[in-house]
Scaffold this motif. Structure first.
Motif, PDB file in Angstrom:
ATOM      1  N   THR A 133      36.231  20.975  53.710  1.00  0.00           N
ATOM      2  CA  THR A 133      36.742  21.296  52.376  1.00  0.00           C
ATOM      3  C   THR A 133      35.903  20.708  51.248  1.00  0.00           C
ATOM      4  O   THR A 133      35.877  21.268  50.160  1.00  0.00           O
ATOM      5  N   GLN A 134      35.203  19.619  51.483  1.00  0.00           N
ATOM      6  CA  GLN A 134      34.388  19.016  50.419  1.00  0.00           C
ATOM      7  C   GLN A 134      32.910  19.380  50.534  1.00  0.00           C
ATOM      8  O   GLN A 134      32.090  18.880  49.764  1.00  0.00           O
ATOM      9  N   GLN A 135      32.567  20.236  51.486  1.00  0.00           N
ATOM     10  CA  GLN A 135      31.163  20.602  51.701  1.00  0.00           C
ATOM     11  C   GLN A 135      30.728  21.696  50.717  1.00  0.00           C
ATOM     12  O   GLN A 135      31.506  22.580  50.389  1.00  0.00           O
ATOM     13  N   PRO A 178      47.625  42.091  48.174  1.00  0.00           N
ATOM     14  CA  PRO A 178      46.866  41.763  46.963  1.00  0.00           C
ATOM     15  C   PRO A 178      46.593  40.261  46.843  1.00  0.00           C
ATOM     16  O   PRO A 178      45.681  39.847  46.156  1.00  0.00           O
ATOM     17  N   GLU A 179      47.384  39.413  47.532  1.00  0.00           N
ATOM     18  CA  GLU A 179      47.110  37.972  47.469  1.00  0.00           C
ATOM     19  C   GLU A 179      46.558  37.528  48.828  1.00  0.00           C
ATOM     20  O   GLU A 179      46.620  38.266  49.799  1.00  0.00           O
ATOM     21  N   LEU A 180      46.047  36.318  48.877  1.00  0.00           N
ATOM     22  CA  LEU A 180      45.426  35.810  50.095  1.00  0.00           C
ATOM     23  C   LEU A 180      46.428  35.727  51.242  1.00  0.00           C
ATOM     24  O   LEU A 180      47.497  35.140  51.102  1.00  0.00           O
ATOM     25  N   VAL A 187      35.398  32.266  47.501  1.00  0.00           N
ATOM     26  CA  VAL A 187      35.221  31.062  48.302  1.00  0.00           C
ATOM     27  C   VAL A 187      36.162  29.948  47.840  1.00  0.00           C
ATOM     28  O   VAL A 187      36.772  29.290  48.677  1.00  0.00           O
ATOM     29  N   PRO A 188      36.347  29.729  46.528  1.00  0.00           N
ATOM     30  CA  PRO A 188      37.275  28.663  46.114  1.00  0.00           C
ATOM     31  C   PRO A 188      38.703  28.865  46.632  1.00  0.00           C
ATOM     32  O   PRO A 188      39.361  27.906  47.027  1.00  0.00           O
ATOM     33  N   GLN A 189      39.195  30.100  46.648  1.00  0.00           N
ATOM     34  CA  GLN A 189      40.556  30.352  47.138  1.00  0.00           C
ATOM     35  C   GLN A 189      40.679  30.041  48.626  1.00  0.00           C
ATOM     36  O   GLN A 189      41.743  29.670  49.100  1.00  0.00           O
ATOM     37  N   LEU A 190      39.603  30.206  49.370  1.00  0.00           N
ATOM     38  CA  LEU A 190      39.645  29.968  50.813  1.00  0.00           C
ATOM     39  C   LEU A 190      39.484  28.493  51.167  1.00  0.00           C
ATOM     40  O   LEU A 190      39.820  28.093  52.274  1.00  0.00           O
ATOM     41  N   PRO A 238      41.141  25.656  50.662  1.00  0.00           N
ATOM     42  CA  PRO A 238      42.260  24.949  51.288  1.00  0.00           C
ATOM     43  C   PRO A 238      42.593  25.445  52.704  1.00  0.00           C
ATOM     44  O   PRO A 238      43.278  24.757  53.449  1.00  0.00           O
ATOM     45  N   GLN A 239      42.113  26.635  53.075  1.00  0.00           N
ATOM     46  CA  GLN A 239      42.387  27.187  54.403  1.00  0.00           C
ATOM     47  C   GLN A 239      41.389  26.698  55.458  1.00  0.00           C
ATOM     48  O   GLN A 239      41.621  26.871  56.652  1.00  0.00           O
TER      49      GLN A 239
END
Length: 155
Positions: free
Chosen positions: A13-15, A83-85, A1-4, A6-7
Motif C-alpha cells: 500500500t505504501q509502494q 459504477p463503483e469499485l 490506481v489510488p482507489q485500488l 486500500p484493496q
C-alpha cells in the motif's frame, strides 16, 4: 490506481507504482505487454477500459508473464468500476489465478469459464463468472472490445 490502493496487500500500500505498459504508448500486443512487464517478483495491476467506457481489471501478486500453466497466489483479485469499485477475491475453490501465452491471457477460471481473458492482439477480451473469484461479469457484456489497457508495476 489510488482507489485500488486500500484493496492491495498491506505490504504494497505504501509502494510507488509506475506505468509499465500502455496500449496508447506501446501498441496493442500481448507479447509487448509480457516484455514490458518482465520484472521478477513485481506485482502487476491490469487496468482495462472497453469501448463501452467500462473500467475493470485484475491484480496479480506475481509478474504477468507467459507460462505453460496457471501461476499466482490467493492475493490475486478481479475488480470492476461499474459504477463503483467492486472487488472479487479468491474463493479458495481452485488455484487458476493467471495463465498466459502469446495468444491468450487468462485470469481466474473453472468449468470452462474465465474471470477475465484477453486475446493476443489485445483488441478483444471477455469476462464470465468463474469459480476462482465468484465474480460478476466485469464488463456489461461477456465479450468486449478493448479501448485502452494499462499495466502498472512497483517502481
Amino acid at each position: 490506481v489510488p482507489q485500488l490502493g486500500p484493496q492491495l496487500p498491506p505490504r504494497l500500500t505504501q509502494q510507488p507504482w509506475h506505468l509499465l505498459y500502455s496500449t496508447g504508448r506501446d501498441g496493442f500486443s500481448l507479447r509487448t505487454l509480457y516484455r514490458r512487464g518482465a520484472r521478477p517478483d513485481s506485482p502487476a495491476l491490469l487496468l482495462i477500459r472497453d469501448t463501452d467506457a467500462q473500467a475493470f481489471g485484475a491484480f496479480s501478486a506475481s509478474a504477468i508473464r507467459s507460462s505453460s500453466g496457471f501461476y499466482g497466489t490467493g492475493e490475486t483479485f478481479l475488480f470492476s468500476f461499474c459504477p463503483e469499485l467492486k472487488v472479487f477475491r479468491w474463493t479458495g475453490r481452485n488455484d487458476f489465478f493467471v495463465k498466459g501465452d502469446v495468444n491468450l491471457l487468462l485470469v481466474g477460471g473453472g468449468s470452462g469459464r474465465f474471470g477475465l481473458w484477453l486475446d493476443g492482439d489485445l483488441h478483444h477480451g471477455g469476462s464470465q463468472p468463474c469459480e476462482t473469484f465468484d465474480n460478476e461479469t466485469l464488463s456489461h457484456r461477456e465479450e468486449f472490445c478493448i479501448q485502452d489497457l494499462e499495466m502498472w508495476g512497483l517502481a
